[in-house]
Scaffold this motif. Structure first.
Motif, PDB file in Angstrom:
ATOM      1  N   SER A  27       2.900   6.948   2.419  1.00 30.98           N
ATOM      2  CA  SER A  27       1.885   6.255   1.625  1.00 30.98           C
ATOM      3  C   SER A  27       2.370   4.892   1.122  1.00 30.98           C
ATOM      4  CB  SER A  27       1.462   7.127   0.438  1.00 30.98           C
ATOM      5  OG  SER A  27       2.560   7.403  -0.409  1.00 30.98           O
ATOM      6  N   ASP A  28       3.701   4.712   1.045  1.00 30.53           N
ATOM      7  CA  ASP A  28       4.234   3.428   0.587  1.00 30.53           C
ATOM      8  C   ASP A  28       3.819   2.294   1.519  1.00 30.53           C
ATOM      9  OD1 ASP A  28       5.538   4.439  -1.648  1.00 30.53           O
ATOM     10  OD2 ASP A  28       7.354   4.918  -0.528  1.00 30.53           O
ATOM     11  N   VAL A  31       0.497  -0.116   1.436  1.00 36.00           N
ATOM     12  CA  VAL A  31       0.445  -1.390   0.734  1.00 36.00           C
ATOM     13  C   VAL A  31       0.296  -2.550   1.712  1.00 36.00           C
ATOM     14  CG1 VAL A  31       2.934  -1.850   0.743  1.00 36.00           C
ATOM     15  CG2 VAL A  31       1.536  -2.685  -1.146  1.00 36.00           C
ATOM     16  N   ASN A  84      14.360  -3.636  -4.808  1.00 34.82           N
ATOM     17  CA  ASN A  84      13.313  -2.770  -5.375  1.00 34.82           C
ATOM     18  C   ASN A  84      13.535  -2.575  -6.872  1.00 34.82           C
ATOM     19  OD1 ASN A  84      13.668  -0.633  -2.458  1.00 34.82           O
ATOM     20  ND2 ASN A  84      12.581  -2.552  -2.648  1.00 34.82           N
ATOM     21  N   ASN A  93       5.422  -6.161  -8.008  1.00 32.61           N
ATOM     22  CA  ASN A  93       4.732  -5.191  -7.160  1.00 32.61           C
ATOM     23  C   ASN A  93       5.783  -4.340  -6.442  1.00 32.61           C
ATOM     24  OD1 ASN A  93       3.176  -3.784  -5.299  1.00 32.61           O
ATOM     25  ND2 ASN A  93       1.841  -5.525  -4.852  1.00 32.61           N
ATOM     26  N   ALA A  95       5.600  -1.447  -5.019  1.00 30.91           N
ATOM     27  CA  ALA A  95       5.128  -0.885  -3.746  1.00 30.91           C
ATOM     28  C   ALA A  95       5.299  -1.897  -2.612  1.00 30.91           C
ATOM     29  CB  ALA A  95       3.663  -0.464  -3.866  1.00 30.91           C
ATOM     30  N   ALA A  99       7.864  -1.562   0.623  1.00 27.58           N
ATOM     31  CA  ALA A  99       7.353  -1.685   1.988  1.00 27.58           C
ATOM     32  C   ALA A  99       8.109  -2.773   2.755  1.00 27.58           C
ATOM     33  CB  ALA A  99       5.861  -1.992   1.970  1.00 27.58           C
TER      34      ALA A  99
END
Length: 285
Positions: A27-28, A31, A84, A93, A95, A99
């Motif tokens: 799901s990452d 983005v 990160n 951000n 996410a 990514a």
């Protein structure tokens, strides 16, 4: 640095990349669809602008060939979990940062061998023999792409366990990072004393220029400040562990060579320079 300790470097890097993978989930990468412009800008900055800025600084400052190649080597490396973490502190951000780190790390199996070979042939052709792009590609796959993939698989299969143990996993990865940087500095301590001012200035210039260029390009393309500061951090923070680990493999030696020194110093400077900048941009609207 002993041969035994040197032999453990690839394992330490593989572990660090594994922990990066455990922080990723499918799901990452959604983005990318949610923020396509920001992702593309960040990707171009990381893959193209970082090496270009490093090359310009190296050509202008004319450091010794081994140092020049070492600076280029760190510029080719992807960001790591540090970017990160710093994005989180900067209220960016996260996410998008995750990514970008994940995709660029996976792409590095292709980009690093090509760029390293080109830089080696230019800066080191009179200093050493030849290198194999294929060998570097295989090494990158084994030390980065495979561990990241296994980390993602472990996160998928043992989600609860990985989430509960994430603090321990990341803490151990940080310890490995510090030890690798200290080992590279200690091995080349005399040269560092002689070249500290010059190398430090060159690396500091690269980091600051990348911050400025990233912010200007992101704002020119009308990205939000939320995404802009994320891209600036992701572009300016490189995975020095990768460069240090690759250095003896590239040179075919049994100790950390001079080309690892810029990456080691960068591993310290990126915090010294980035943290004050992050403090300034953290709450800026």
């Amino acid at each position: 640095m002993s041969n035994t300790a040197l032999a453990l470097l690839p394992l330490a890097l593989a572990y660090i990349m594994f922990t990066l993978g455990t922080g990723l989930k499918p799901s990452d990468f959604k983005v990318i669809a949610k923020y396509p412009k920001a992702f593309i800008v960040g990707l171009i900055n990381q893959v193209i602008f970082v090496p270009l800025v490093a090359l310009v600084v190296v050509l202008l400052m004319s450091p010794p060939p081994a140092i020049a190649f070492g600076i280029m080597l760190i510029s080719f490396c992807p960001g790591g979990v540090t970017s990160n973490m710093l994005t989180y502190y900067a209220k960016g951000n996260v996410a998008l940062s995750v990514a970008l780190t994940g995709v660029v790390s996976l792409l590095s199996v292709v980009t690093l061998p090509i760029l390293i070979t080109l830089a080696f042939n230019h800066f080191m052709k009179d200093q050493a023999g030849s290198i194999s792009a294929v060998k570097i590609g295989v090494v990158m796959f084994l030390l980065t792409t495979l561990p990241v993939t296994l980390g993602m698989l472990a996160r998928y299969k043992f989600t609860d366990f990985m989430i509960r143990r994430s603090g321990i996993l990341n803490g151990l990865a940080s310890v490995f990072f510090v030890l690798i940087v200290l080992a590279a500095i200690a091995t080349n301590w005399q040269l560092l004393q002689e070249q500290l001012a010059a190398i430090g200035l060159e690396l500091a210039l690269i980091i600051v220029i990348l911050f400025v260029i990233s912010i200007l390009t992101a704002k020119a393309l009308q990205l939000s400040w939320f995404d802009t500061k994320t891209i600036a951090i992701e572009t300016s923070i490189q995975n020095s562990t990768t460069a240090i680990t690759l250095a003896p493999i590239i040179m075919g030696v049994s100790t950390l060579p001079v080309i690892a020194l810029p990456a080691a110093l960068y591993g310290v400077l990126m915090y010294v320079i980035a943290l004050p900048i992050i403090f300034l941009i953290r709450n800026k609207n």
